[in-house]
Write an enzyme that holds these catalytic residues in place. Structure first.
Site, PDB file in Angstrom:
ATOM      1  N   SER A 278       0.749  -1.290   0.175  1.00 56.70           N
ATOM      2  CA  SER A 278       0.170  -0.048   0.030  1.00 56.70           C
ATOM      3  C   SER A 278       1.069   1.158  -0.017  1.00 56.70           C
ATOM      4  CB  SER A 278      -0.982  -0.026   1.477  1.00 56.70           C
ATOM      5  OG  SER A 278      -2.005   0.706   0.839  1.00 56.70           O
ATOM      6  N   LYS A 282       4.272   2.042  -2.334  1.00 56.61           N
ATOM      7  CA  LYS A 282       4.776   3.319  -3.036  1.00 56.61           C
ATOM      8  C   LYS A 282       6.166   3.458  -2.616  1.00 56.61           C
ATOM      9  CE  LYS A 282       0.184   5.189  -1.934  1.00 56.61           C
ATOM     10  NZ  LYS A 282      -0.845   4.582  -2.753  1.00 56.61           N
ATOM     11  N   TRP A 369      -9.707   0.349  -5.583  1.00 56.82           N
ATOM     12  CA  TRP A 369      -9.270   1.587  -5.082  1.00 56.82           C
ATOM     13  C   TRP A 369      -7.767   1.919  -5.766  1.00 56.82           C
ATOM     14  CZ3 TRP A 369     -11.017   6.401  -3.750  1.00 56.82           C
ATOM     15  CH2 TRP A 369     -10.228   7.061  -3.126  1.00 56.82           C
ATOM     16  N   HIS A 413      -7.656  -5.501  -0.309  1.00 56.49           N
ATOM     17  CA  HIS A 413      -6.535  -4.947  -0.025  1.00 56.49           C
ATOM     18  C   HIS A 413      -5.787  -5.473   1.075  1.00 56.49           C
ATOM     19  CE1 HIS A 413      -4.056  -1.280  -0.454  1.00 56.49           C
ATOM     20  NE2 HIS A 413      -4.362  -1.041   0.797  1.00 56.49           N
TER      21      HIS A 413
END
Ligand code: GTR
Length: 430
Positions: A278, A282, A369, A413
């Site tokens: 998540s 990044k 998302w 997720h």
């Protein structure tokens, strides 16, 4: 045990002036004040043209590797100045303090706890590094390194791991706030995300630190965490190209790798994979792109600002992420709110910046998302660069070479043992 290391002041970037839109003083104001409704419909993806990955000059060059090196530098400079923010170049000192070394995991592993001290003339910051390596290893092992969301005490039930004293996110149990402090109730809360024994059984190590040790995850205008050690490099309206929190967390990962390579003999520093889920996915991508000592890069459900193409604007968008998390990227990135098409870069170029080192991108089917298809597309596009590097076997193992990895897990997720089983297999090529 305390060992220290002094960094050389890094050379300032010479002669490169990026001409961008100058942001007005209200760069922090609510550009996306109106209610946000995410698009999840492929048919409604706006028309877009992606920035070129291999430009004509690079494509025409006889020696692709050297030409790509120049092109890559150009792209990384734009990513730094327009998106994640540049990291400071002034000197700092590192000290490594060994806190603990003990057998663990029913004899399967060795657990080490280290404290990495970063100091400058403005203060010092401790980051607690937790490392597990297999006890039956014949020599240094390949190792995963990734930040965790809740403190080192959350990744295992081992009582010897102290609760983090750093700021943690607010959590209310029966209406009672945790006052941003960790408690025993969090111990082992993230074990499903860190299958330590599964990793050890494969003859590999795993290392982690709490991301909040490096920079607490809230918008304080870049004054706490590692930002406090470099006040001269604080992002502002005048300096909108300086590091946000993702760049700070990534920089912290490099300091942890310093510790592993200089102190932890059980780990083979040439075979460290940077991994993250998540927002920390990044972070892993930016760390892996900026620090080429990471031999392999893994992005788990990193989504917007990670592996997903920004221009698709499916699920979370640039405007949305900059509004919800104004401190993650550099102030310059806000000029692309509702304006993705004017971004001079897109995320396939970031993935390509990892080449020719192996990279793995993973998505989850219900994680719309994070735009799973956008993550896949971006990796597929990055392949254009990987294709131009000769395929070579780096390690001595008989594992297959898999320079690009992708999976779409069924479900939400998250990162779990199933995801890890694929990363372990991918890691064997090192
Ligand atoms: C969400 C955010 C995502 C992702 C996620 C996480 O709220 O919108 O970009 O990073 O948090 O880190 O869990």
């Amino acid at each position: 045990m305390l060992s220290s290391y002094r960094s050389l002041p890094k050379q300032a970037l010479l002669g490169v002036v990026f001409v961008g839109v100058v942001l007005s003083s209200n760069w922090k104001s609510g550009l996306l004040a109106q209610k946000f409704e995410a698009n999840y419909d492929e048919a409604k993806v706006p028309q877009y043209e992606l920035p070129v990955l291999i430009d004509a000059k690079t494509a025409a060059a006889k020696d692709f590797a050297s030409a790509w090196e120049l092109r890559r530098t150009e792209l990384m400079d734009i990513f730094a100045k327009q998106m994640y923010g540049t990291s400071p170049t002034s000197a700092y000192e590192l000290k490594f303090e060994k806190i603990e070394s003990a057998n663990c995991c029913s004899g399967l592993g060795l657990r080490q706890q280290w404290r990495v001290w970063i100091s400058t003339q403005h203060g010092q910051l401790p980051i607690d590094l937790l490392v597990f390596t297999p006890s039956n290893a014949n020599g240094p092992v390949p190792c995963f390194l990734g930040l965790n969301f809740g403190g080192n005490h959350t990744i295992t039930t081992d009582k010897e791991i102290p609760l983090t004293t750093s700021w943690i996110r607010e959590n209310k149990v029966n209406g009672v706030s945790n006052n941003n402090q960790a408690s025993e109730s969090g111990r082992g809360a993230a074990t499903s995300r860190w299958p330590i024994e599964q990793i050890l059984a494969e003859g590999m190590g795993v290392a982690t630190a709490y991301y909040g040790d490096i920079d607490p995850d809230f918008d304080d205008e870049f004054t706490n965490g590692v930002h406090a050690l470099f006040p001269e490099h604080r992002p502002s309206a005048e300096h909108p190209d300086r590091w946000g929190s993702i760049a700070a967390w990534s920089w912290g990962l490099s300091r942890l790798l310093d510790c592993m390579s200089m102190q932890i003999k059980e780990v083979d520093a040439a075979r460290v994979a940077v991994i993250g889920h998540s927002r920390l996915g990044k972070t892993a991508l930016w760390a892996g792109a900026t620090d080429r000592r990471f031999a392999l890069v893994i992005s788990n459900d990193s989504g917007c600002g990670g592996a997903a193409l920004s221009r698709r604007a499916i699920g979370e968008t640039v405007g949305r992420i900059n509004t919800s998390f104004p401190h993650w990227f550099c102030p310059n990135f806000k000029q692309y709110n509702l304006n993705e098409n004017s971004l001079p870069i897109d995320q396939h170029q970031l993935l390509a910046a990892v080449a020719p080192r192996p990279i793995y991108v993973a998505s989850a089917s219900q994680d719309l998302w994070a735009d799973p298809h956008g993550e896949f597309l971006s990796l597929s596009l990055a392949a254009e660069v990987y294709q131009r590097f000769p395929t070579a076997k780096s390690g001595s193992s008989d594992a297959p070479v898999m320079r690009l990895g992708y999976h779409l897990r069924d479900g939400k997720h998250d990162i779990n043992a199933w995801d890890w089983s694929h990363y372990l297999r991918f890691m064997k090529q090192l």
